[in-house]
Structure formats: C-alpha cells, structure tokens
Design an enzyme around this catalytic site. Structure first.
Site, PDB file in Angstrom:
ATOM      1  CG  ASP A  77      -4.333  -0.085  -7.135  1.00 49.51           C
ATOM      2  OD1 ASP A  77      -4.484  -1.330  -7.175  1.00 49.51           O
ATOM      3  OD2 ASP A  77      -3.257   0.460  -7.424  1.00 49.51           O
ATOM      4  CG  ASN A 147       3.711   6.542 -14.617  1.00 51.01           C
ATOM      5  OD1 ASN A 147       3.752   5.800 -13.647  1.00 51.01           O
ATOM      6  ND2 ASN A 147       2.565   7.031 -15.083  1.00 51.01           N
ATOM      7  CG  HIS A 149       1.901   4.234 -11.256  1.00 46.74           C
ATOM      8  ND1 HIS A 149       1.688   4.152 -12.612  1.00 46.74           N
ATOM      9  CD2 HIS A 149       1.687   2.984 -10.789  1.00 46.74           C
ATOM     10  CE1 HIS A 149       1.366   2.917 -12.944  1.00 46.74           C
ATOM     11  NE2 HIS A 149       1.361   2.193 -11.838  1.00 46.74           N
ATOM     12  CD  GLU A 154      -1.049   7.196 -13.381  1.00 44.25           C
ATOM     13  OE1 GLU A 154       0.163   6.915 -13.253  1.00 44.25           O
ATOM     14  OE2 GLU A 154      -1.764   6.703 -14.269  1.00 44.25           O
TER      15      GLU A 154
END
Length: 233
Positions: A77, A147, A149, A154
């Site tokens: 990313d 979380n 990811h 996400e």
C-alpha cells in the site's frame, strides 16, 4: 499449533519478538529457496509499519543468504496523495530508509504504488498488471491492524476487492499518526489480490493486537475483520 487437524494454517506463538524474527527469517529463507528451484524470481508483497522494521534489518543483514537481489518486490500500500510536504511520511520513504538503501545489490524489481499520481484508478490497474506479468505473488508478508485490517483493507472491505483507492478509518489514522493525520486515503492491494499469493505470512506483536489476532483466526469469516478472510487461503 494448527487451527484444526485438517487445516493447512500454522499458528506459532513466541516467547519474545527476537525469537519470532529469527524463526521468520528461517521460514522466509525456506520459501525463497522453494521458489528459486522452479526456477523463478521470488515475487514478494511487502508490508510497512513498526513491526516490519526489525525484519527488514535482518533481511538486509542476510541479504546474500536470502538472494534479495533476485526479488520482485511489490509494496502492499501507499498513502494518497503524496506531496512534497508529506513525502517523508510516505511508504516510499519508509521502504528506502529501512530496506532499499541497505541492500548492497538492487532487487530485481521494486514497485511501490505512486502516491503522486493524478489517476489512482489507472495506477492501481497497472500495479495489478505488473504483478501478473512476473507470474503472480509467491509470498505476501503482512502486518495486522488493531481493527483487523490487512494492507489498508479496512473493516467492511469486499473479499473480492483488488488494488484500489480507499478511505482510511479513524482508528487506523489514530494508530498511525499523532494529531491531525496528513492523509485520509491510501491505495492498497485488495483482499482478493492478497489471497492470490501462494504463501502468506502474518506477523502480529503485542497485547494491542491480541483481539485482532483472536478475531482473525478463531471467529467466523466476516467483512468486519478483513484478516479473517485469510482463513480461506
């Protein structure tokens, strides 16, 4: 230990981060040599973040042993948009600092999503095309967000997603930056892009990741925890 007797997944727990990184280095070496026997240049998806810094240090310390000069490298990313004002916070800068500036011989291919592009959709398509042109991903090395990811996929991400521009959630921005975040978007490999990797390694360190690890490996596969889709790999 394994998820279940019929599962190909392996879950390893270590007493210390040092033990983890040394075991990971040995495992990575085995996977690299397996690919080189095909023969093929190993194509590897690389992550960023604090968890990866010691790994990159060890990889560059043993770069001949790992045949790093034969690697095709694709970063998972990149933040968007990158400007002169925030370029030092880019993953391009991170990778140059912690990895590429430390290798004695350049890797075969270095590909990081261009966070300065004016056309992120085309950039993402070209990125996917380049991965396929070198024979697909052999190994993906992933971190794990608090979380759940992976990459910047996400919670709520589609399991069929490919490389694309995404909006980052508030808890991700809070974990990555102090104060006002310089980015709210990023380009990331999609979940389906990652799952096409022939071998996937996920690294998680510390109590802050415990809940995400549990959800990813023990709970039902769900968009709420993108890492849970790795159960289907």
């Amino acid at each position: 230990m394994s998820l279940k007797k019929t599962s190909p997944h392996r879950i390893r727990v270590f007493e210390s981060a040092n033990d983890l990184y040394h075991a990971l280095l040995d495992h990575l070496e085995q996977q690299i040599h397996t690919v080189l026997k095909k023969p093929k240049n190993p194509t590897i998806a690389l992550a960023t973040g604090n968890t990866m810094i010691p790994l990159y240090r060890m990889i560059t310390d043993y770069q001949d042993r790992l045949h790093v000069d034969q690697w095709n490298c694709f970063n998972l990313d990149e933040y968007y948009p990158i400007t002169d004002a925030n370029a030092t916070l880019s993953f391009y800068a991170y990778m140059n600092t912690h990895f590429y500036s430390r290798v004695q011989k350049p890797v075969k291919l270095k590909r990081i999503l261009n966070g300065r592009t004016e056309d992120p959709a085309t950039e993402c398509l070209e990125f996917e095309k380049q991965i396929q042109e070198v024979g697909g991903l052999d190994i993906a090395i992933l971190g794990l967000g608090q979380n759940g990811h992976i990459g910047f996929n996400e919670p709520g991400s589609d399991p069929d997603s490919r490389t694309r521009l995404v909006t980052l959630q508030e808890d991700t921005l809070m974990a990555n930056f102090k104060g006002i975040p310089p980015f709210t978007q990023a380009m990331t490999m999609g979940i389906d892009s990652i799952l096409e990797s022939r071998h996937i390694i996920v690294i998680a360190l510390g109590k802050s990741k415990a809940a995400a690890v549990h959800s990813a490996i023990k709970e039902t596969v769900t968009r709420r925890v993108p890492a849970s889709f790795l159960q289907d790999h």
